[in-house]
Write a protein that holds these residues in place. Structure first.
Motif, mmCIF file in Angstrom:
data_model
loop_
_atom_site.group_PDB
_atom_site.id
_atom_site.type_symbol
_atom_site.label_atom_id
_atom_site.label_comp_id
_atom_site.label_asym_id
_atom_site.label_seq_id
_atom_site.Cartn_x
_atom_site.Cartn_y
_atom_site.Cartn_z
ATOM 1 N N VAL A 57 -5.153 29.309 77.451
ATOM 2 C CA VAL A 57 -3.964 29.664 78.329
ATOM 3 C C VAL A 57 -2.720 29.060 77.374
ATOM 4 N N ARG A 58 -2.896 27.822 76.848
ATOM 5 C CA ARG A 58 -1.753 27.333 76.221
ATOM 6 C C ARG A 58 -1.459 28.072 74.985
ATOM 7 N N GLU A 59 -2.324 28.558 74.336
ATOM 8 C CA GLU A 59 -1.941 29.123 73.027
ATOM 9 C C GLU A 59 -1.289 30.507 73.434
ATOM 10 N N GLU A 60 -1.678 31.318 74.348
ATOM 11 C CA GLU A 60 -1.144 32.378 74.807
ATOM 12 C C GLU A 60 0.216 32.000 75.342
ATOM 13 N N GLN A 61 0.450 31.009 76.106
ATOM 14 C CA GLN A 61 1.787 30.632 76.500
ATOM 15 C C GLN A 61 2.771 30.452 75.492
ATOM 16 N N ASN A 62 2.338 29.705 74.471
ATOM 17 C CA ASN A 62 3.106 29.320 73.401
ATOM 18 C C ASN A 62 3.373 30.660 72.468
ATOM 19 N N ARG A 63 2.564 31.441 72.317
ATOM 20 C CA ARG A 63 2.732 32.812 71.724
ATOM 21 C C ARG A 63 3.784 33.559 72.406
ATOM 22 N N ALA A 64 3.915 33.341 73.418
ATOM 23 C CA ALA A 64 5.185 34.163 74.266
ATOM 24 C C ALA A 64 6.177 33.520 74.619
ATOM 25 N N GLY A 65 6.483 32.317 73.706
ATOM 26 C CA GLY A 65 7.599 31.732 73.597
ATOM 27 C C GLY A 65 7.802 30.800 74.691
ATOM 28 N N ALA A 66 6.779 30.479 75.673
ATOM 29 C CA ALA A 66 6.851 29.316 76.508
ATOM 30 C C ALA A 66 6.864 27.877 75.807
ATOM 31 N N ILE A 67 7.432 26.592 76.254
ATOM 32 C CA ILE A 67 7.263 25.469 75.706
ATOM 33 C C ILE A 67 6.654 24.556 76.688
ATOM 34 N N GLU A 68 5.835 23.673 76.069
ATOM 35 C CA GLU A 68 4.874 22.925 76.981
ATOM 36 C C GLU A 68 5.672 21.685 77.303
ATOM 37 N N VAL A 69 5.612 21.245 78.500
ATOM 38 C CA VAL A 69 5.960 20.049 79.049
ATOM 39 C C VAL A 69 5.101 19.268 80.023
ATOM 40 N N LEU A 70 5.287 18.289 80.538
ATOM 41 C CA LEU A 70 4.304 17.519 81.215
ATOM 42 C C LEU A 70 5.088 16.814 82.595
ATOM 43 N N MET A 71 4.810 17.521 83.866
ATOM 44 C CA MET A 71 5.539 16.939 84.840
ATOM 45 C C MET A 71 4.633 15.893 85.706
ATOM 46 N N GLN A 123 23.746 23.214 79.419
ATOM 47 C CA GLN A 123 25.032 23.488 80.035
ATOM 48 C C GLN A 123 25.584 24.856 79.755
ATOM 49 N N SER A 124 25.214 25.639 78.721
ATOM 50 C CA SER A 124 25.698 26.728 78.302
ATOM 51 C C SER A 124 24.535 28.007 78.251
ATOM 52 N N TYR A 125 25.384 29.204 78.545
ATOM 53 C CA TYR A 125 24.515 30.205 78.257
ATOM 54 C C TYR A 125 23.687 30.364 77.003
ATOM 55 N N LYS A 126 24.506 29.577 75.828
ATOM 56 C CA LYS A 126 23.823 29.629 74.551
ATOM 57 C C LYS A 126 22.316 29.037 74.732
ATOM 58 N N ASP A 127 22.168 28.153 75.579
ATOM 59 C CA ASP A 127 20.832 27.573 75.756
ATOM 60 C C ASP A 127 19.601 28.617 76.555
ATOM 61 N N LEU A 128 20.254 29.659 76.811
ATOM 62 C CA LEU A 128 19.246 30.511 77.577
ATOM 63 C C LEU A 128 19.004 31.572 76.440
ATOM 64 N N PRO A 129 17.690 32.214 76.778
ATOM 65 C CA PRO A 129 16.735 32.008 77.637
ATOM 66 C C PRO A 129 15.841 30.906 77.285
ATOM 67 N N ARG A 130 15.128 30.131 78.379
ATOM 68 C CA ARG A 130 13.947 29.349 78.015
ATOM 69 C C ARG A 130 12.902 29.469 79.012
ATOM 70 N N ASN A 131 11.775 29.105 78.961
ATOM 71 C CA ASN A 131 10.664 29.313 79.615
ATOM 72 C C ASN A 131 9.816 27.827 79.345
ATOM 73 N N LEU A 132 9.679 27.131 80.353
ATOM 74 C CA LEU A 132 8.972 25.738 80.348
ATOM 75 C C LEU A 132 7.738 25.958 81.316
ATOM 76 N N TYR A 133 6.915 25.182 80.708
ATOM 77 C CA TYR A 133 5.424 25.462 81.400
ATOM 78 C C TYR A 133 4.798 23.926 81.036
ATOM 79 N N HIS A 134 3.811 23.481 82.165
ATOM 80 C CA HIS A 134 2.968 22.622 82.106
ATOM 81 C C HIS A 134 1.532 22.995 82.432
ATOM 82 N N ILE A 135 0.527 22.148 82.199
ATOM 83 C CA ILE A 135 -0.747 22.309 82.949
ATOM 84 C C ILE A 135 -1.019 21.128 83.514
ATOM 85 N N GLN A 136 -1.051 21.062 84.808
ATOM 86 C CA GLN A 136 -1.256 19.844 85.632
ATOM 87 C C GLN A 136 -1.994 19.950 86.742
#
Ligand code: P5A
Length: 441
Positions: A57-71, A123-136
């Motif tokens: 799951v992690r590898e395919e999320q990363n491949r699709a450009g999502a960035i891992e975090v942990l909440m 703050q800015s549209y320049k920081d988009l797009p983003r996709n953040l995920y976690h496995i929790q």
């Protein structure tokens, strides 16, 4: 791993509490132990599978450009009050008070928290797009936890959250997750059929569930047999190519597939010829949502747009039931003798069976092969116990490792071992000096 030194508490008899095959097999193999209704400890064998699934799951999320975090698992109620879900979520939410009498909760999902993290960090549209995920771990106080890890109260989820400037960009973020889900499940040997879905307590405009077909699934499903003939494996995709990603989504959504809640008989009959109509049951292993500004609006998640004006961001959330998948894969892949693990998620790839533990020569050969496999990075479980051959075969079939290498005095005389493929049952002799090369590399 030597079985004589492992912790794999196999049950001789079928546990009475298990209603479905995956739950029964997971308990029998010593993969899990129930701690409370819908809450399980993951024992070594089960934990290996969980980790393998998580990694795919992690590898395919990363491949699709999502960035891992942990909440954290425990959240403050404040943000949930702002989004209006603190009351709306009802009894499924486990509510907790801390020592200062503050309202806390064990997170059933993380839309609020991630939206607030994003609001503060961008703050800015320049920081988009983003996709953040976690496995929790999540907790949902389900009315009827059942079927083992398939409907638990505490369960492991991958949840991703996308943030975009426009509706169109948000659609591309959704489509990327859609395609990455097809790839993720295909890597586990599963065909997970995407079906249009209701949005439930998560809410939003667009939503698809991914269901694997299995007789014990909780949902009744109606679909076009053409899904069986589609290419689930081979498509390589450039996730930045908006058109290419959209066309895969188009291909998979153009065929009819619906759960009973969304089933439309007239549409079904109009679109699917009678001989291609298939009814079955499915297990929901993933669910994706596009909800626009449902959370960003109340939580004030805005960025400065290209023209200097504030824009409320568009978002979606994307879930995969990581712990549910362990049960789901077993439902989709087993026989009377036990589990049949698809190689990419198997707890070990090879089960090495010593048919005459205690016999000097057999032990020496098995040891050499065991060490050789380990040294080459092959996951091997070596049954070096002093047990009857029949019991060893039974255990290996039950725990379902893809390959068995069987070594006994009779074969040793001819310099061979036997290799058994768990899925096909096919057996072949192999020269002892070729075993390591056969599995390494
Ligand atoms: C999407 C990610 C959400 O929670 N918020 C964040 C959205 N969606 S969902 O459909 O409610 O859950 C996502 C996946 O989690 C699995 N799941 C469960 N697994 C085991 N036991 C449960 N009680 C349980 N509830 C949900 C499912 O696979 C679901 O698709």
């Amino acid at each position: 791993m030597r079985l004589s030194q492992y912790f794999m508490p196999i049950l001789r008899d079928d546990p009475k509490e298990a209603e479905i095959v995956s739950h029964r097999l997971m308990l029998r193999c010593g993969m899990i132990r129930q701690e409370a209704a819908g809450s399980y400890s993951w024992l070594p064998l089960g934990y290996r599978v969980l980790r393998k699934i998580e990694q795919i799951v992690r590898e395919e999320q990363n491949r699709a450009g999502a960035i891992e975090v942990l909440m954290p698992t425990i959240q403050s109620a404040d943000l949930w009050r702002k989004s209006g879900r603190y009351d709306a979520y009802g009894k499924e939410m486990l509510r907790i008070k801390d020592r200062h009498d503050r309202d806390m909760l064990y997170g059933p999902t993380n839309e609020e928290m991630i939206t607030d993290i994003f609001r503060q960090g961008v703050q800015s549209y320049k920081d988009l797009p983003r996709n953040l995920y976690h496995i929790q771990w999540k907790f949902r106080d389900e009315v009827r936890p059942r079927f083992g890890v398939m409907r638990g109260r505490e369960f492991l989820m991958k949840d991703a959250y996308s943030f975009d400037l426009t509706r169109e960009a948000g659609q591309h973020a959704y489509n990327k997750m859609f395609v990455s889900y097809l790839k993720t499940f295909a890597r586990m040997g599963l065909k997970a059929v995407p079906m249009r879905a209701e949005t439930g307590p998560i809410g939003g405009k667009d939503s698809h569930e991914f269901l694997i077909l299995a007789d014990t699934g909780e949902s009744e499903v109606f679909f076009d047999k053409a899904f069986h003939d589609m290419d689930w494996q081979a498509f390589e995709i450039d996730y930045d190519d908006v058109g290419a990603v959209a066309s895969v989504v188009e291909e998979f959504t153009s065929k009819y597939a619906a759960t009973s809640e969304m089933h439309d008989v007239a549409d079904y009959e109009a679109r699917v010829p009678a001989e291609r109509r298939v009814t079955g049951r499915g297990i929901e292993v993933g669910h994706i949502f596009f909800f626009g500004t449902k959370y960003s609006e109340p939580l004030g998640c805005e960025v400065q747009g290209p023209d200097g004006k504030k824009v409320t961001v568009q978002s979606g959330s994307y879930g995969i039931g990581v712990s549910r998948l362990v049960g789901g894969i077993i439902e989709a892949s087993h026989d009377e003798a036990g589990i049949i693990w698809p190689e990419p998620v198997a707890p070990f790839r090879v089960g090495l069976i010593n048919l005459k533990a205690g016999d000097g020569e057999t032990d020496a050969v098995c040891d050499r092969i065991y060490r050789g496999l380990e040294a080459r990075g092959v996951d091997v479980l070596y049954d070096d116990r002093d047990e009857r051959a029949g019991a060893k075969f039974g255990t290996m079939d039950l725990i379902g490792l893809p390959w068995q290498v069987i070594i006994g005095p009779r074969g040793l005389k001819d310099g061979v071992a036997e290799i058994k493929n768990r899925r096909t049952g096919e057996r072949n002799n192999i020269a002892l000096d070729q075993i390591i090369a056969r599995f390494a590399g």
